[in-house]
Scaffold this motif. Structure first.
Motif, PDB file in Angstrom:
ATOM      1  N   ALA A 835     -16.007  -7.679 -16.653  1.00 45.39           N
ATOM      2  CA  ALA A 835     -16.049  -7.632 -15.188  1.00 45.39           C
ATOM      3  C   ALA A 835     -17.366  -8.193 -14.674  1.00 45.39           C
ATOM      4  O   ALA A 835     -17.411  -8.925 -13.664  1.00 45.39           O
ATOM      5  CB  ALA A 835     -15.850  -6.199 -14.712  1.00 45.39           C
ATOM      6  N   ASN A 836     -18.463  -7.871 -15.385  1.00 47.78           N
ATOM      7  CA  ASN A 836     -19.784  -8.325 -14.950  1.00 47.78           C
ATOM      8  C   ASN A 836     -19.901  -9.847 -14.977  1.00 47.78           C
ATOM      9  O   ASN A 836     -20.529 -10.455 -14.114  1.00 47.78           O
ATOM     10  CB  ASN A 836     -20.858  -7.708 -15.850  1.00 47.78           C
ATOM     11  CG  ASN A 836     -22.256  -8.148 -15.460  1.00 47.78           C
ATOM     12  OD1 ASN A 836     -22.690  -7.902 -14.338  1.00 47.78           O
ATOM     13  ND2 ASN A 836     -22.947  -8.825 -16.366  1.00 47.78           N
ATOM     14  N   ALA A 837     -19.262 -10.508 -16.011  1.00 51.16           N
ATOM     15  CA  ALA A 837     -19.328 -11.966 -16.113  1.00 51.16           C
ATOM     16  C   ALA A 837     -18.704 -12.635 -14.899  1.00 51.16           C
ATOM     17  O   ALA A 837     -19.079 -13.755 -14.530  1.00 51.16           O
ATOM     18  CB  ALA A 837     -18.622 -12.424 -17.384  1.00 51.16           C
ATOM     19  N   VAL A 838     -17.741 -11.958 -14.258  1.00 49.70           N
ATOM     20  CA  VAL A 838     -17.129 -12.490 -13.040  1.00 49.70           C
ATOM     21  C   VAL A 838     -17.981 -12.149 -11.816  1.00 49.70           C
ATOM     22  O   VAL A 838     -18.317 -13.011 -10.995  1.00 49.70           O
ATOM     23  CB  VAL A 838     -15.708 -11.913 -12.873  1.00 49.70           C
ATOM     24  CG1 VAL A 838     -15.134 -12.279 -11.509  1.00 49.70           C
ATOM     25  CG2 VAL A 838     -14.801 -12.415 -13.993  1.00 49.70           C
ATOM     26  N   ARG A 839     -18.389 -10.875 -11.690  1.00 49.05           N
ATOM     27  CA  ARG A 839     -19.077 -10.427 -10.478  1.00 49.05           C
ATOM     28  C   ARG A 839     -20.437 -11.096 -10.296  1.00 49.05           C
ATOM     29  O   ARG A 839     -20.871 -11.366  -9.165  1.00 49.05           O
ATOM     30  CB  ARG A 839     -19.232  -8.905 -10.516  1.00 49.05           C
ATOM     31  CG  ARG A 839     -17.879  -8.181 -10.333  1.00 49.05           C
ATOM     32  CD  ARG A 839     -18.043  -6.682 -10.169  1.00 49.05           C
ATOM     33  NE  ARG A 839     -16.745  -6.063  -9.889  1.00 49.05           N
ATOM     34  CZ  ARG A 839     -16.129  -5.206 -10.677  1.00 49.05           C
ATOM     35  NH1 ARG A 839     -16.695  -4.841 -11.833  1.00 49.05           N
ATOM     36  NH2 ARG A 839     -14.954  -4.707 -10.346  1.00 49.05           N
ATOM     37  N   ILE A 840     -21.122 -11.379 -11.404  1.00 50.43           N
ATOM     38  CA  ILE A 840     -22.448 -12.009 -11.282  1.00 50.43           C
ATOM     39  C   ILE A 840     -22.326 -13.407 -10.684  1.00 50.43           C
ATOM     40  O   ILE A 840     -23.212 -13.887  -9.983  1.00 50.43           O
ATOM     41  CB  ILE A 840     -23.152 -12.036 -12.656  1.00 50.43           C
ATOM     42  CG1 ILE A 840     -24.645 -12.282 -12.482  1.00 50.43           C
ATOM     43  CG2 ILE A 840     -22.545 -13.075 -13.596  1.00 50.43           C
ATOM     44  CD1 ILE A 840     -25.441 -12.053 -13.758  1.00 50.43           C
ATOM     45  N   ARG A 841     -21.177 -14.068 -10.958  1.00 52.63           N
ATOM     46  CA  ARG A 841     -20.924 -15.390 -10.382  1.00 52.63           C
ATOM     47  C   ARG A 841     -20.496 -15.271  -8.917  1.00 52.63           C
ATOM     48  O   ARG A 841     -20.900 -16.085  -8.070  1.00 52.63           O
ATOM     49  CB  ARG A 841     -19.853 -16.125 -11.188  1.00 52.63           C
ATOM     50  CG  ARG A 841     -20.346 -16.622 -12.558  1.00 52.63           C
ATOM     51  CD  ARG A 841     -19.198 -17.175 -13.392  1.00 52.63           C
ATOM     52  NE  ARG A 841     -19.644 -17.900 -14.575  1.00 52.63           N
ATOM     53  CZ  ARG A 841     -20.023 -17.340 -15.716  1.00 52.63           C
ATOM     54  NH1 ARG A 841     -20.017 -16.005 -15.811  1.00 52.63           N
ATOM     55  NH2 ARG A 841     -20.418 -18.086 -16.727  1.00 52.63           N
ATOM     56  N   LEU A 842     -19.660 -14.266  -8.634  1.00 50.03           N
ATOM     57  CA  LEU A 842     -19.219 -14.082  -7.240  1.00 50.03           C
ATOM     58  C   LEU A 842     -20.399 -13.762  -6.322  1.00 50.03           C
ATOM     59  O   LEU A 842     -20.477 -14.226  -5.178  1.00 50.03           O
ATOM     60  CB  LEU A 842     -18.169 -12.971  -7.166  1.00 50.03           C
ATOM     61  CG  LEU A 842     -16.810 -13.267  -7.825  1.00 50.03           C
ATOM     62  CD1 LEU A 842     -15.913 -12.042  -7.774  1.00 50.03           C
ATOM     63  CD2 LEU A 842     -16.124 -14.456  -7.139  1.00 50.03           C
TER      64      LEU A 842
END
Length: 845
Positions: A835-842
């Motif tokens: 989840a973090n790999a997505v949220r850090i980009r968002l």
């Protein structure tokens, strides 16, 4: 061949590598799990830790060539009661329980294996007296081996030690291990001043080649290397053939009855043993060995047009001559005539054997193996030979042969009616012969391991052993010499046409363009094909010529763009590859030709050797040894290799309605029946009249008797079935359940029915589409799934030689849409980092 065994090695868990060495000096004691039925190896099987062994298991091992079984008392009693010969049974006994035995047990075994904590010579001597007619073997429960002096003391009592392989070594003897040559030579006595041992050297068949001398050092080297090494009285160690090239492979070394001389049984290479370039120092050999030598040279060198060359090149002529001479021998009565006709028959029989790569040594091994069987068939003649053939001089040999064959019972299939059988019986119809995969894998594993560990050296030795060819190298690299591809114009034209058709069909299958799908705005998923880099193609061969298989495997590999194509095929008797296969290898761009067959060829391609490239995937049909080796290596993570599909006996299902031509139907059934006795042949008859079925069976019988392989057909056709159905729909349902390798549709509306076929390797549509066309040249592939695997496997095709890679590319806007979905699912699974790999980009957007 029996030897005066000095000791028995006990194969422990780490002992498999010892088998080639120990088999040269006597039998080996093994647990059942390590039994490998290889010619020339003598085994005793110990059942000490095999509580679930049954009488059937034990009889099976004895029939397969195990020399003796070592049994606890309960099992020994059972086998003695069953009438198993005493010379095949040994009793496993604790030294403390000797006196409790009955005379029945004592007389019912030929050997006793004594378990004892220590070696008490006096006690063992008394046991040896008690078992006066049995050999005594001592299993001391010590962690170190007996000394040479202890071994001599045991031998003096009539007992022999059993030594685990973990206590043996090829290095100098130490406190924890004893050199195997030291054990073997413990009892030998030399009365010569130079302490050498007179040594008789004999051929594989026991014919004397010469007299030499041996020393402890030379015997030790021969045991280790398997090469003929002796002691020259003037020049020290004499490694036979080191300068002349006339080397020897040591098969067995044994002591004589007085333990003062040796015999080396060898396979002689080169000109011969004698320095005068003769096979024997005692003059030229004669009789059968001389005939074998002559036939071998004729096979390699005889000019075209010579009679022997005609025999080798014309199987029908050779078969006819064997049958003619057998008939003349049966009719001979006078002693002189019997000898004369027997000599003629032996000439043609041996020609047949040499053509197939079989020599007198292999025949004798087979005789010895048959003699070891403990269960026997009645031995009655087959029905076709029980009637006296008509005596006439007006018939040719071929006509007489055909007449004799027809005089036997008609070749018929058995019939079942789907409307009259139970669901259980219907399920039974779907079953193929049981493939003993585990048993075969255990047999090929030592071969595969040998190639994996020793590479080219093992490959050369195994090729000499199994393919009967002594090679200096097993590989041929391009460019291939033009003289190796010399074939007739008609054959070349046929291969070229087949190549063109197969290439055209497989090129059309090529997955050229990437698949690109935008699954949502800004999210693009792609799938693209890449060729498998290195592929291995197994083409069965040896005495057969199979360019068709080379075409079927080589062309899709070529079309797919595989960078390395390794084509493995057994060499012929002269070490060459058939020019037809060489020509196909050239056309498909093979990068290496491996001259080897069987499990050793599969292992070489799976693991690679110094000369054989390692491949990523192995394709091709083969016998049960090849199939088992393929299954073994694909499950070994060290090999990192896959295979095309499981394999089994050839299959055909022919579907016929009222419109079918009985002669065509029979021909299609027989085209598969001739492959082997285990071929699977099924005729699904759709509402056929009794007269039509009789006509089909009559055609099967007549056509079969005109075939050169009628003997095989006589075995396969009676196992085949006619399945009676009453509608095309019912027939197709049965076929889809059966999932045949080949499906032939002799139907009035054959083309329209193809859409209803769900499970089949390849379908042959209509009266003028014989399965043979698919086997050779129509364009489709003939490497197809058997054993019902057509339910889940495709036949070999271009995509078999490709792999598919996927990719995805997501834009910033695409991640805004897709990211929350991914993060939610990752949270659901508790994978925070995902989840973090997505949220850090968002958050950075």
């Amino acid at each position: 061949m029996h030897s005066m065994a000095v000791f028995l090695p006990l194969l422990d868990e780490q002992g498999l590598d010892w088998i080639p060495v120990l088999s040269r000096i006597g039998p080996i004691v093994i647990p059942p799990s390590q039994f490998t039925d290889l010619p020339g190896h003598r085994y005793y099987i110990t059942l000490e830790n095999t509580p679930d062994a049954t009488l059937d298991h034990i009889l099976s091992w004895l029939n397969e060539g195990v020399e003796k079984v070592i049994l606890p008392l309960t099992l020994a009693k059972e086998l003695i009661s069953a009438g198993v010969p005493s010379e095949r049974l040994c009793l496993l006994l604790d030294v403390r329980n000797v006196s409790a035995l009955t005379d029945t047990v004592r007389n019912g075994v030929s050997g006793v294996f004594l378990k004892t904590r220590t070696i008490d010579i006096d006690l063992i001597s008394s046991v040896s007296t008690f078992f006066a007619t049995s050999s005594i073997h001592v299993l001391p429960g010590t962690t170190s081996p007996p000394s040479v002096s202890t071994i001599r003391a045991l031998l003096a009592t009539g007992a022999k030690p059993v030594i685990p392989t973990s206590q043996l070594t090829l290095s100098p003897t130490s406190q924890s291990q004893i050199n195997v040559a030291d054990v073997f030579l413990a009892p030998i006595i030399s009365d010569r001043p130079d302490a050498l041992f007179p040594t008789i050297v004999s051929s594989e068949t026991g014919h004397s080649l010469g007299l030499v001398y041996s020393s402890v050092e030379s015997v030790r080297e021969s045991i280790i290397t398997g090469k003929g090494v002796y002691q020259s009285r003037k020049h020290g160690l004499w490694r036979k053939g080191e300068t002349s090239g006339a080397t020897q492979e040591v098969l067995h070394i044994r002591l004589d009855c007085d333990s003062d001389s040796l015999e080396f049984r060898v396979k002689q290479r080169g000109a011969g043993f004698c320095h005068l370039n003769r096979q024997s120092c005692f003059g030229e050999v004669n009789g059968l060995p001389a005939l074998e030598s002559t036939l071998r040279s004729r096979l390699e060198q005889s000019p075209k047009g010579s009679y022997t060359r005609r025999l080798f090149d014309d199987p029908a002529l050779l078969q006819s001559k064997i049958m003619e001479e057998a008939d003349e021998l049966c009719r001979a009565e006078a002693q002189k005539d019997v000898a004369f006709e027997a000599a003629d028959l032996l000439y043609f029989v041996l020609a047949k054997c040499i053509q197939a790569g079989v020599g007198i040594a292999e025949i004798e091994q087979s005789i010895d193996a048959k003699a070891k069987r403990v269960t026997r068939r009645p031995g009655n003649a087959k029905p076709q030979w029980t009637k006296e053939p008509k005596t006439t001089t007006s018939l040719s040999t071929k006509q007489l042969s055909l007449q004799n064959q027809i005089s036997g019972p008609k070749i018929r299939m058995r019939t079942v009616d789907l409307a009259e059988i139970t669901p259980e019986d219907r399920l039974q119809l779907m079953r193929r012969p049981v493939l003993k995969s585990d048993e075969m894998i255990s047999k090929v594993k030592p071969i595969v391991d040998d190639v994996r560990i020793r590479g080219d050296a093992a490959l050369l030795e195994l090729t000499a052993k199994f393919d009967k060819v002594q090679l200096k190298s097993t590989v041929i690299l391009p460019p291939f010499a033009s003289e190796t591809m010399e074939i007739g114009d008609e054959v070349r034209a046929a291969i070229d046409q087949a190549y063109s058709n197969i290439y055209k069909f497989h090129a059309a299958q090529l997955d050229k363009e990437p698949l690109v799908v935008e699954t949502m705005p800004g999210v693009v998923c792609t799938r693209f094909a890449r060729p498998i880099g290195r592929v291995g193609l197994y083409v069965p061969g040896g005495t057969a010529i199979l360019p068709s298989t080379a075409l079927m495997l080589g062309i899709p590999a070529q079309v797919a763009g595989c960078k390395e194509i390794v084509l493995a095929t057994p060499p012929r008797a002269d070490g060459s590859i058939s020019p037809e296969v060489m020509y196909v290898a050239h056309r498909v761009g093979a990068s290496t030709i491996l001259k080897a067959g069987g499990a050793q060829a599969v292992a070489a391609m799976a693991y690679g050797t110094t000369t054989v490239p390692k491949v990523d995937k192995i394709f091709g049909p083969g016998n049960q040894w090849v199939t088992a080796a393929k299954m073994l290596v694909q499950n070994d993570t060290d090999a990192l290799v896959s295979i095309d599909m499981p394999a089994g006996p050839s299959e055909v299902l022919v579907m016929a309605d009222y419109s079918a031509n009985p002669a065509f139907v029979a021909a299609d059934l027989l085209s598969q029946a001739e492959h082997g006795a285990d071929s699977q042949v099924v005729l699904v008859a759709i509402n056929l009249s009794a007269e039509k079925l009789v006509e089909i069976e009559r055609e099967v019988d007549v056509q079969a008797n005109a075939l050169t392989r009628v003997a095989i057909v006589r075995e396969s056709i009676p196992k085949s079935i006619i399945v009676k159905t009453y509608s095309t729909e019912e027939a197709i349902t049965f076929s889809n359940e059966y999932a045949p390798e080949h499906l032939i549709l002799h139907l009035e509306d054959a083309s329209e029915r193809v859409a209803e076929i769900e499970n089949a390797g390849s379908v042959f549509v209509g009266a003028f589409t014989p399965e043979s066309c698919g086997d050779y040249a129509s364009g489709t592939n003939h490497t197809l799934p058997t054993n019902g695997y057509a339910r889940q496997f495709s036949g070999v095709n271009t995509l078999s030689f490709q792999k598919h890679i996927t990719s995805q590319q997501i834009s910033s806007e695409g991640l805004k849409r897709l990211g929350p979905v991914v993060a939610t699912l990752a949270d659901c699974e508790g994978l925070d980092a995902h989840a973090n790999a997505v949220r850090i980009r968002l958050s950075a957007n």
